[in-house]
Design a protein around this motif. Sequence first.
Motif, PDB file in Angstrom:
ATOM      1  N   THR A  80      48.899  55.602 -29.011  1.00 22.13           N
ATOM      2  CA  THR A  80      47.623  54.989 -28.634  1.00 22.13           C
ATOM      3  C   THR A  80      46.798  55.949 -27.777  1.00 22.13           C
ATOM      4  O   THR A  80      45.564  55.918 -27.817  1.00 22.13           O
ATOM      5  N   ALA A  83      45.158  58.126 -30.271  1.00 24.71           N
ATOM      6  CA  ALA A  83      44.106  57.367 -30.944  1.00 24.71           C
ATOM      7  C   ALA A  83      42.909  57.155 -30.023  1.00 24.71           C
ATOM      8  O   ALA A  83      41.753  57.221 -30.461  1.00 24.71           O
ATOM      9  N   SER A  84      43.188  56.895 -28.746  1.00 29.00           N
ATOM     10  CA  SER A  84      42.092  56.653 -27.797  1.00 29.00           C
ATOM     11  C   SER A  84      41.252  57.911 -27.599  1.00 29.00           C
ATOM     12  O   SER A  84      40.028  57.851 -27.502  1.00 29.00           O
ATOM     13  N   THR A 121      43.755  47.701 -26.945  1.00 25.86           N
ATOM     14  CA  THR A 121      45.030  48.233 -27.451  1.00 25.86           C
ATOM     15  C   THR A 121      46.076  48.317 -26.339  1.00 25.86           C
ATOM     16  O   THR A 121      47.262  48.080 -26.584  1.00 25.86           O
TER      17      THR A 121
END
Length: 362
Positions: A80, A83-84, A121
Amino acid sequence: MAEHDHEHDPDHQHDHDHDHQHTHKPGHSHSHSHAVAADADRKWLWSALLLLLVFMAGEVVVGFAAQSLALISDAAHMLTDAASIALALVAMRLAARPARGGYTYGLKRAEILSAQANGVTLLVLSAWLGYEAVTRLLSPPEVEGALVLVTALVGVVVNVAATWCLSRANRSSLNVEGAFQHVLTDLYAFVATAVAGAVVLFTGFVRADAIASLVVVALMLRAGTGLVRDSARIFLEAAPAGVDPDAVADRLVSAPQVEEVHDLHIWEITSNEPALSAHVLVTPGGDCHAVQRELQRRLREEYRITHTTLQVDHVGGDGPDGLLQIAPDSAAAAAAAAAADAARGHCDDTHGPVHRAGPHPH
């Protein structure tokens, strides 16, 4: 009154053009500095992204080999993180596009969407990891403490480097702050995992792995809640944190020649880009342009608000001397005053409180 002032004031267009020219040049240099800063931010974000992706691939393999939920949760969190950062890079690219068509502000709020997605998320991932951690507390598997400890220590080093890279970017941007919070909580997670690995290795207490995961969950909840809250304030057009609209209105209405301020709105276009609009009534015969310049100066110097839209009109002639009559402070008087304003054609539907000045000194 507004039409009369603008149509018959020969200096109106000149003053407007002069004001536009006066503010246009600083805007160009401001945009240039933003472009330079954005390029530097992208460089630091790319550096952090590459560090995380390389380490994450190895951590997934070791996590399954060691049967460590803490390592697997760290790897999931690192995914994550990556992804962030990728989302932040895309959002920065979109936000840099010029305004066109129906997007009169451009795509600046793509960065706020990115920040909110990062917050969501974190919250979703914390719920899943919390469930898994509680399950492992009740029925703990065997954990290879040595593998967990070594991998976590390497993870600490990698995340310190990634956190440093992101700290070099502009964290006043909620978009960058979202990516930073992801990586920072991952750094804390690796520290907790390293401690858990050491405990398992030297004491055999395998539940330490799940306890470390719960510590990470708490940190993720805290960071995710803050990102969702701050991004929601911008989407809901709330005033910037620390700015009291009533205090701003009182400050504006205290300016010379100002009789009333209403329809005051303060919001943020995106992080650190506050905007303000208001309807201002000045005394009959007052200089609308001078009042507008004074109010813009106060907003710029005292509140750092430079994106302002002020509709400035003269007060209508309700009283015997052509002055607005200030009624006693009561709900009925306020309603009557609002009705009088509507009758004069200023605002048929006033939004928010009306701020009126006391007697001005002569």
